[in-house]
Design a protein around this motif. Structure first.
Motif, short mmCIF file in Angstrom:
data_model
loop_
_atom_site.label_atom_id
_atom_site.label_comp_id
_atom_site.label_asym_id
_atom_site.label_seq_id
_atom_site.Cartn_x
_atom_site.Cartn_y
_atom_site.Cartn_z
N TYR A 109 143.28 85.88 18.10
CA TYR A 109 142.22 84.86 18.07
C TYR A 109 141.72 84.76 19.49
O TYR A 109 142.47 84.37 20.40
CB TYR A 109 142.77 83.51 17.59
CG TYR A 109 141.73 82.42 17.55
CD1 TYR A 109 140.94 82.25 16.43
CD2 TYR A 109 141.54 81.58 18.64
CE1 TYR A 109 139.98 81.24 16.38
CE2 TYR A 109 140.58 80.58 18.61
CZ TYR A 109 139.80 80.42 17.47
OH TYR A 109 138.85 79.43 17.43
N ILE A 110 140.46 85.17 19.71
CA ILE A 110 139.93 85.23 21.06
C ILE A 110 138.52 84.66 21.11
O ILE A 110 137.82 84.63 20.10
CB ILE A 110 139.92 86.67 21.61
CG1 ILE A 110 139.13 87.60 20.66
CG2 ILE A 110 141.31 87.21 21.79
CD1 ILE A 110 138.32 88.60 21.37
N ASP A 111 138.10 84.25 22.28
CA ASP A 111 136.73 83.78 22.51
C ASP A 111 135.77 84.92 22.21
O ASP A 111 136.06 86.09 22.47
CB ASP A 111 136.60 83.33 23.97
CG ASP A 111 135.22 82.80 24.26
OD1 ASP A 111 134.90 81.69 23.79
OD2 ASP A 111 134.46 83.52 24.96
N ASP A 159 133.54 79.47 14.13
CA ASP A 159 133.23 78.97 15.47
C ASP A 159 132.94 80.15 16.39
O ASP A 159 132.78 81.27 15.94
CB ASP A 159 134.34 78.06 16.01
CG ASP A 159 135.69 78.76 16.15
OD1 ASP A 159 135.74 80.00 16.10
OD2 ASP A 159 136.70 78.06 16.32
N ASP A 160 132.88 79.89 17.68
CA ASP A 160 132.54 80.91 18.66
C ASP A 160 133.78 81.69 19.08
O ASP A 160 134.16 81.69 20.25
CB ASP A 160 131.86 80.25 19.86
CG ASP A 160 131.12 81.26 20.73
OD1 ASP A 160 130.75 82.33 20.20
OD2 ASP A 160 130.93 80.98 21.93
N ALA A 161 134.41 82.35 18.10
CA ALA A 161 135.62 83.12 18.35
C ALA A 161 135.72 84.25 17.34
O ALA A 161 135.04 84.26 16.32
CB ALA A 161 136.85 82.22 18.26
N HIS A 162 136.58 85.19 17.66
CA HIS A 162 136.89 86.30 16.75
C HIS A 162 138.39 86.27 16.49
O HIS A 162 139.18 85.99 17.40
CB HIS A 162 136.50 87.65 17.35
CG HIS A 162 135.03 87.84 17.46
ND1 HIS A 162 134.24 88.20 16.39
CD2 HIS A 162 134.18 87.73 18.52
CE1 HIS A 162 132.99 88.29 16.78
NE2 HIS A 162 132.93 88.02 18.07
N ALA A 163 138.76 86.57 15.25
CA ALA A 163 140.17 86.58 14.87
C ALA A 163 140.41 87.70 13.87
O ALA A 163 139.49 88.11 13.14
CB ALA A 163 140.57 85.24 14.27
N GLY A 164 141.64 88.18 13.82
CA GLY A 164 141.94 89.22 12.86
C GLY A 164 143.37 89.68 12.93
O GLY A 164 144.21 89.09 13.61
N TRP A 165 143.63 90.77 12.18
CA TRP A 165 144.96 91.36 12.10
C TRP A 165 144.81 92.80 11.64
O TRP A 165 143.73 93.26 11.32
CB TRP A 165 145.86 90.57 11.17
CG TRP A 165 145.24 90.24 9.84
CD1 TRP A 165 144.91 91.11 8.83
CD2 TRP A 165 144.87 88.95 9.37
NE1 TRP A 165 144.36 90.44 7.78
CE2 TRP A 165 144.34 89.10 8.07
CE3 TRP A 165 144.95 87.67 9.90
CZ2 TRP A 165 143.88 88.03 7.31
CZ3 TRP A 165 144.49 86.61 9.15
CH2 TRP A 165 143.97 86.79 7.87
N ALA A 217 144.85 92.21 23.21
CA ALA A 217 145.45 91.81 21.94
C ALA A 217 145.64 93.00 21.01
O ALA A 217 146.72 93.18 20.43
CB ALA A 217 144.59 90.74 21.26
N VAL A 218 144.62 93.82 20.86
CA VAL A 218 144.73 94.97 19.97
C VAL A 218 145.77 95.96 20.50
O VAL A 218 146.58 96.49 19.74
CB VAL A 218 143.36 95.64 19.73
CG1 VAL A 218 143.50 96.96 19.00
CG2 VAL A 218 142.44 94.70 18.96
N ASN A 219 145.77 96.18 21.81
CA ASN A 219 146.78 97.07 22.39
C ASN A 219 148.19 96.54 22.13
O ASN A 219 149.11 97.31 21.83
CB ASN A 219 146.55 97.26 23.88
CG ASN A 219 145.41 98.21 24.17
OD1 ASN A 219 144.99 99.00 23.33
ND2 ASN A 219 144.87 98.13 25.38
#
Length: 183
Positions: free
Chosen positions: A82-84, A149-155, A94-96
């Motif tokens: 979960y990042i800006d 919101d103004d963020a990206h999140a994932g898995w 995060a992905v690394n």
């Protein structure tokens, strides 16, 4: 008693989901969260159990909590991110970190993905698309969910579980897409 379907070594039962199979409408949030955690922690049931315990504790405090936010808190930087929206460096980090669980390395298309000029010339959706493409080469899928919101999140999950991931996310009310088409 024999299983209802034959074993297919190519999909290894795909975690019990058949193509086109629909989830039980009565499946509880806990059961769905558990299935999703198994998908985003392939081969690591111990981590899934730890994250499930955190989700259950949060559900006990607020049974109407949004499943996406329960997951966000339980999996952040272990099985998800979960990042800006503008934080390209954090996405790469995060992905690394996530792919290191499988001893993978993402080729970001540059010698040094932490270079300030590179980071300034790209954006998070473009980097997610790159990571998605590189992970598909290893039979994984990078997913992103709508944070609102103004963020990206994932898995990340195994590519063979794409249909199951979409079905479970839908049942949980999580708007999910492949990261090649980020929100």
């Amino acid at each position: 008693m024999m299983p209802d379907q034959d074993f297919d070594p190519d999909d290894n039962f795909a975690n019990g989901f058949e193509p086109g199979m629909e989830l039980d409408d009565e499946a509880g949030t806990e059961a769905l969260l558990w299935q999703l955690l198994l998908l985003i922690n392939p081969g690591d049931e111990e981590t899934a159990l730890r994250q499930f315990a955190a989700c259950r504790d949060a559900l006990a405090e607020d049974e109407d909590a949004d499943p996406a936010w329960l997951l966000k808190d339980a999996i952040d930087w272990t099985s998800g991110f979960y990042i800006d929206a503008a934080d390209t460096a954090s996405l790469i980090d995060a992905v690394n970190e996530l792919v290191s669980r499988w001893n993978l390395r993402i080729d970001w298309g540059v010698e040094d993905p932490t270079d300030e000029d590179f980071l300034a010339a790209t954006d998070v959706p473009a980097l997610m698309a790159t990571a998605y493409d590189r992970l598909r080469e290893y039979d994984y899928t990078l997913w992103t969910w709508n944070t609102g919101d103004d963020a990206h999140a994932g898995w990340i999950a195994s590519r063979r579980d794409d249909e199951a991931m979409q079905a479970i996310a839908h049942a949980l009310g999580i708007e999910l897409r492949a990261a090649s088409d980020a929100f």
